[in-house]
Each structure stands twice: as structure tokens, then as C-alpha cells.
Enzyme design. Structure first.
Site: not given
Ligand code: ZN
Length: 287
Positions: A83, A210-212, A233-234
Site C-alpha cells: 500500500d 478510504g473505504g472505512s 484499512g481503518t
Molecule cells: Zn489509501
């Protein structure tokens, strides 16, 4: 088929109208949870170590763990994808250790330097059959507190995206269309028109970071407009791992951390399975 290039799974997703999840992991229990989720859903998966995890585990250990897990699930296509990284030497090391895909992030650089760095990575990666993702525009983090108008100025410009893809020969492009890294303080507002505009002028695989915390229906709409890779991720780091550890530490565990790791795996698997259902990649290994 075990470890494969990223464009191999993304081109199939583009044809099939679904997206493949790229999951960040903070530790070994999380990688196991991600693999179990993908296997349970019979879905291709992109396992994506962030540089912060590699600072702890090392590049070689990350790839060896992922590689070893693929032996347990030979029916699943797995991509080991570095990443966000702007350090050419580290990218080179990951390729040398056997990563099948890398992301070079030159988005903080002026356009020409972003092109230059990305070309350098594509040149090296192509010698080893490794796919490359790059970023144009600025996705950034929720913590940056950029006001909406300013953030919009950093969105990916469609014409420049086409120029960038042609100039670099990348396999996938991360676009800035209103998402951000981290948990959102308020509901993100995605620029769907921009996704469609970029899709219309290039067939490069398009990536949403930014899929969280993006609502499921927004994911589905973004996929219908041409997104084929979504980064999460988050949510795995906090909900899937940290929150589980915190809750269990509060109870008596008699010092047995394995019970905590077990629950991290289960929670991570649960999150990954849900994302796979939303992204539409469930069952795609059978086709
Ligand atoms: Zn990213």
C-alpha cells in the site's frame, strides 16, 4: 491459483461489474482473518500491507506469511500488494521479495515528479511481472480537516488522469473523489459524476481509497460507475483488532493472548465477509 498480479483480478472485476477488496492489516491475526473471510466467500482478495505494518514485521515476513497462507487456500486468487509508498528503495525491496503488486504514491509531488517516480517504478516492476497502482489528486486523511471546497480542488481531474495513465503505463489508478483515510466525522460525499467521467475516458482499473465508513449503497453506486478496487484499512485496524483487544483485556484473560488473537481473527473475518458481499466479489472464484 494462489499469488497473482493485481491487474489479473481487477480486469476480471471490470468485466464482471464488481470490485475486489484490498485489506490492510496491522498484525498476523488480521491477515488470517482476511484470508478466512475471502475463502469463506470464495472471493479473490488483495492483501495489502501498509508501510507501518512492515516497519514492525518487515517486508519479507509480510510476503512470506501471505504466501504461506495461500497454500491453505489454493482455490483463492490472492494479491500481495504494497500500500501507499513513496520510497523507491522500499518498493524495489518488496518487488525483490516477491510482492505481486505495489502502489507508488507520488500524489504529494508536483505532477511531473509524480509521473517521473511512477515511471521509474513501472519500469522496475514490469521486469518482474509486478503490477503497479499510482495516485493522482490527493485523497488525504479525515484528520486533515480540509474544508469541502479545498478538498474538491484536490480531486482527480479526468483529463489529467488520462494523460497520467498514458504517460506512466500503470495498471491501476487511485482517484480522489471525496473519500479520505480514517473514520469519517460525517458522512462522506462522493463525487459520482467524476468517477463516471474518468471511467469514460480510460479503461485503467480505478481504485477507491478510504473505504472505512462509506455507506454500503455508496460503494455499490461507485462500483456500478467503474470502481474495481476498494481499500479498507481503518475498520480492520480499529473495529476488527484494537476494539476487540481492548474489550478482552478488560476481562480476565489469565494472560492468554491467544484467546484475544482468536477473537481478532473472527471479527476481522466478519468485516471482510460483509465487504465482499457489498463489493459483489463473493463466489467469483467459482467462475
Ligand atoms: Zn489509501
Amino acid at each position: 491459483m494462489s499469488l497473482v498480479r493485481m491487474d489479473y483480478v481487477l480486469k476480471k472485476a471490470q468485466k464482471g461489474g464488481y470490485a475486489v477488496g484490498a485489506f490492510n492489516f496491522p498484525d498476523l491475526s488480521s491477515i488470517q482473518g482476511i484470508m478466512q473471510g475471502a475463502a469463506a466467500k470464495n472471493s479473490p482478495v488483495i492483501i495489502s500491507p501498509p508501510v507501518f505494518t512492515m516497519d514492525e514485521m518487515g517486508e519479507e515476513m509480510c510476503i512470506r506469511c501471505i504466501e504461506t497462507l495461500t497454500h491453505e487456500y489454493p482455490e483463492i486468487d490472492v494479491v500481495c500488494h504494497l500500500d501507499h509508498c513513496s520510497d523507491f528503495e522500499r518498493i524495489k525491496r518488496c518487488i525483490d521479495y516477491g510482492f505481486t503488486s505495489v502502489m507508488v504514491d507520488g500524489s504529494a509531488l508536483p505532477y511531473d515528479q509524480n509521473v517521473e517516480l511512477t515511471c521509474k517504478v513501472v519500469d522496475y516492476a514490469s521486469r518482474f511481472g509486478v503490477s503497479v497502482e499510482a495516485e493522482l489528486g490527493h485523497i488525504g486523511g479525515v484528520e486533515e480537516d480540509i474544508v469541502v471546497d479545498e478538498r474538491k480542488a484536490l480531486f482527480t481531474q479526468p483529463k489529467q488522469a488520462l494523460e497520467f495513465v498514458k504517460a506512466t503505463g500503470i495498471d491501476a489508478l487511485a482517484i480522489a473523489v471525496g473519500t479520505a483515510h480514517g473514520f469519517y466525522k460525517q458522512k462522506p460525499k462522493l463525487d459520482f459524476e467524476r468517477i463516471a467521467e474518468i471511467r469514460a475516458i480510460t479503461d485503467c482499473c480505478l481504485v477507491l481509497h478510504g473505504g472505512s465508513g462509506v455507506p454500503d449503497e455508496d460503494f455499490k453506486k461507485a462500483i456500478s460507475l467503474g470502481i474495481t478496487k476498494i481499500n479498507v484499512g481503518t475498520e480492520l485496524k480499529i473495529t476488527g483488532n484494537f476494539d476487540v483487544q481492548k474489550a478482552l483485556f478488560a476481562e480476565a484473560t489469565h494472560g492468554d493472548v491467544r484467546k484475544i488473537q482468536h477473537q481478532v481473527r473472527i471479527k476481522t473475518q466478519e468485516i471482510v465477509e460483509h465487504k465482499i458481499d457489498v463489493f459483489g466479489s463473493a463466489g467469483k472464484m467459482a467462475q
